[in-house]
Scaffold this motif. Structure first.
Motif, PDB file in Angstrom:
ATOM      1  N   SER A  56      -2.490  -3.136   5.793  1.00 42.39           N
ATOM      2  CA  SER A  56      -3.715  -2.730   5.115  1.00 42.39           C
ATOM      3  C   SER A  56      -4.600  -1.886   6.037  1.00 42.39           C
ATOM      4  O   SER A  56      -5.152  -0.869   5.617  1.00 42.39           O
ATOM      5  CB  SER A  56      -4.461  -3.989   4.646  1.00 42.39           C
ATOM      6  OG  SER A  56      -5.725  -3.661   4.163  1.00 42.39           O
TER       7      SER A  56
ATOM      8  N   SER B 158       0.853  -1.203   0.000  1.00 44.54           N
ATOM      9  CA  SER B 158       0.000   0.000   0.000  1.00 44.54           C
ATOM     10  C   SER B 158       0.878   1.239   0.000  1.00 44.54           C
ATOM     11  O   SER B 158       0.602   2.208  -0.708  1.00 44.54           O
ATOM     12  CB  SER B 158      -0.899   0.029   1.245  1.00 44.54           C
ATOM     13  OG  SER B 158      -1.784  -1.050   1.253  1.00 44.54           O
TER      14      SER B 158
ATOM     15  N   SER C 223     -10.277  -0.041   0.709  1.00 41.57           N
ATOM     16  CA  SER C 223      -9.815  -1.411   0.952  1.00 41.57           C
ATOM     17  C   SER C 223     -10.840  -2.215   1.730  1.00 41.57           C
ATOM     18  O   SER C 223     -11.711  -1.687   2.413  1.00 41.57           O
ATOM     19  CB  SER C 223      -8.433  -1.507   1.588  1.00 41.57           C
ATOM     20  OG  SER C 223      -8.089  -0.430   2.315  1.00 41.57           O
TER      21      SER C 223
ATOM     22  N   ILE D 144      -8.387  -9.552  -1.863  1.00 41.08           N
ATOM     23  CA  ILE D 144      -7.518  -8.379  -1.997  1.00 41.08           C
ATOM     24  C   ILE D 144      -6.579  -8.550  -3.190  1.00 41.08           C
ATOM     25  O   ILE D 144      -5.955  -9.607  -3.336  1.00 41.08           O
ATOM     26  CB  ILE D 144      -6.674  -8.190  -0.723  1.00 41.08           C
ATOM     27  CG1 ILE D 144      -7.599  -7.880   0.460  1.00 41.08           C
ATOM     28  CG2 ILE D 144      -5.649  -7.076  -0.905  1.00 41.08           C
ATOM     29  CD1 ILE D 144      -6.905  -7.920   1.791  1.00 41.08           C
TER      30      ILE D 144
ATOM     31  N   TRP E   6      -9.417  -2.528  -6.488  1.00 39.11           N
ATOM     32  CA  TRP E   6     -10.089  -2.099  -5.279  1.00 39.11           C
ATOM     33  C   TRP E   6     -11.595  -2.159  -5.507  1.00 39.11           C
ATOM     34  O   TRP E   6     -12.050  -2.149  -6.655  1.00 39.11           O
ATOM     35  CB  TRP E   6      -9.726  -0.654  -4.950  1.00 39.11           C
ATOM     36  CG  TRP E   6      -8.484  -0.519  -4.160  1.00 39.11           C
ATOM     37  CD1 TRP E   6      -8.377  -0.530  -2.794  1.00 39.11           C
ATOM     38  CD2 TRP E   6      -7.160  -0.322  -4.651  1.00 39.11           C
ATOM     39  NE1 TRP E   6      -7.059  -0.383  -2.433  1.00 39.11           N
ATOM     40  CE2 TRP E   6      -6.297  -0.254  -3.542  1.00 39.11           C
ATOM     41  CE3 TRP E   6      -6.613  -0.216  -5.932  1.00 39.11           C
ATOM     42  CZ2 TRP E   6      -4.931  -0.075  -3.663  1.00 39.11           C
ATOM     43  CZ3 TRP E   6      -5.250  -0.046  -6.057  1.00 39.11           C
ATOM     44  CH2 TRP E   6      -4.424   0.030  -4.935  1.00 39.11           C
TER      45      TRP E   6
END
Lengths: 274, 159
Positions: free
Chosen positions: A115, A36, A123, A101, A191
């Motif tokens: 995350s 991320s 997310s 994910i 996403w």
């Protein structure tokens, strides 16, 4: 794309990570899997002057049955969350959602703690944690505190974590009822345009929404409708209440409101049928 | 600058790198292993997929310093003694590529996929390769190639 310059150090232990955080304060960011943080740094949307690599602290990667709850180490990779038998048995929504994910390559490196600490409202795991009333265990050199998911996500990419705190563990309840996570996305690896988590509880359900505002949101209108006896389809009509979804090339705010209602109905129906 | 030490395709390398050096650029520019392509540079397309300690990874989203101590395999490390790896052979024979840009990433992701999954359906392969994009829309033959290689890699005759 190359990130801006930064200094780098490897934390040898949790305590060492805290020491380094104390030393560098607000200028430092923790690097777990980096999946991320590094994309933001490459776009220069994040420019920390110091990265503290905690990715090698293997003792923070675990899923443990603690009796009435399950404890997940913050550095557990998505792949290991997805494959955890303990989670599959007692809180399968977390394992299932970890598998939603990104893609395989991302799940090999991204961590559950990374995350959550990233605080991205698009997310999936933050929403699931909110629906589960999960507890985040935060450590600093002055001690440990526990923050509920409802207080952890404070804004766009912002959480309750202080500059010298480390998210060490996530505690989730053992589920006895049904659950569902509905993710609507453009490409398989993307996403969520909108996501909905539903977890059955006595007489109703906890429902939370992904990407319908600056933080993951509880769909309290839906929850109240269920408690007062509405069926899933009727209750789902309240899903967009008090939300402020973004408009972007993947969908307008109106489209997202509609998706929230549709996905909430599907989530409730699946949770109640499971 | 920071000293790192890692094994790439079986060869040990010690190098000084800037902390911000991405692993893919380390491989391409410092080790001249240009088989690994940079496509989107945003961890979307999978063209830069390599193996890090046996797991598929997008090398545009890893720092070289994160690979300190790791075993890295790139597309250059697959063939042995001039013999193509079964996946390389299958992509060639089943026409699993058109322009070829995504191919190194497709093949490296497939190495991991085949190693970690028993008999896969076409659907399993499609899901397993969700992190690799082909802009020639050649997925049909890519799936066929992976099936062919998986069959060959599992048949006792080939081992």
């Amino acid at each position: 794309m190359i990130p801006a310059e930064f200094d780098y150090d490897v934390a040898e232990s949790g305590d060492h990570a805290l020491q380094l955080l104390e030393q560098h304060g607000d200028e430092a960011k923790l690097l777990a899997g980096g999946h991320s943080l590094l994309p933001l740094m490459k776009l220069r949307l994040a420019t920390p002057s110091m990265l503290i690599d905690i990715g090698r602290l293997n003792d923070m990667s675990y899923v443990r049955d603690d009796g009435d709850a399950l404890a997940i180490g913050a550095l557990t990779r998505h792949e290991d969350v997805e494959g955890s038998d303990v989670l599959e048995q007692h809180c399968a929504i977390v394992a299932h959602t970890a598998g939603e994910i990104g893609d395989l390559q991302v799940r090999h490196f991204g961590t559950i703690g990374g995350s959550l600490a990233h605080g991205d409202p698009a997310s999936d795991l933050p929403t699931v944690m909110l629906a589960l009333d999960a507890q985040m265990v935060l450590r600093s050199s002055s001690g440990e505190r526990t923050v509920g998911a409802n207080e952890f996500f404070t804004g766009l990419f912002e959480t309750a974590l202080g500059p010298t705190e480390l998210l060490t563990e996530i505690r989730v309840p053992k589920l006895t009822g049904g659950w569902s996570y509905q993710k609507f996305h453009h490409r398989a690896q993307d996403w969520a345009i909108v996501g909905v988590a539903a977890v059955q509880s006595n007489g109703g359900a906890s429902v939370a929404l992904t990407n319908m505002g600056e933080v993951p949101l509880r769909a309290s209108g839906v929850e109240q409708a269920l408690t007062s006896g509405s069926d899933a389809a009727t209750a789902a009509q309240e899903a967009a209440q008090n939300t402020s979804p973004p408009s972007d090339p993947f969908g307008s705010a109106d489209y997202r409101r509609d998706l929230a209602r549709v996905l909430t109905r599907r989530a409730l129906q699946e949770a109640m049928g499971r | 600058m920071r000293r790192i030490s890692l094994t790439v395709n079986g060869v040990k390398h010690d190098a000084m790198v800037e902390p911000r050096q991405l692993l893919v650029y380390f491989l391409r520019e410092q080790l001249a292993l240009t088989g690994t392509n940079v496509g989107c540079d945003t961890s979307t397309c999978g063209a830069c997929t390599i193996l890090v300690n046996g797991k598929s990874a997008k090398s545009c989203t890893l720092l070289a310093v994160q690979a300190d101590g790791a075993e890295v395999t790139t597309i250059e490390g697959l063939a042995s003694n001039g013999e193509m790896h079964p996946l390389q052979k299958a992509f060639h024979e089943s026409h699993g590529l058109q322009c070829g840009y995504c191919t190194p990433g497709m093949i490296m992701a497939s190495v991991d996929l085949i190693a970690n999954n028993d008999a896969m359906s076409d659907e399993d392969i499609r899901m397993g390769l969700e992190g690799n994009l082909c802009r020639c829309t050649g997925y049909q033959n890519i799936v066929k190639s992976v099936q062919q290689a998986a069959g060959e890699m599992r048949s006792p005759a080939s081992t």
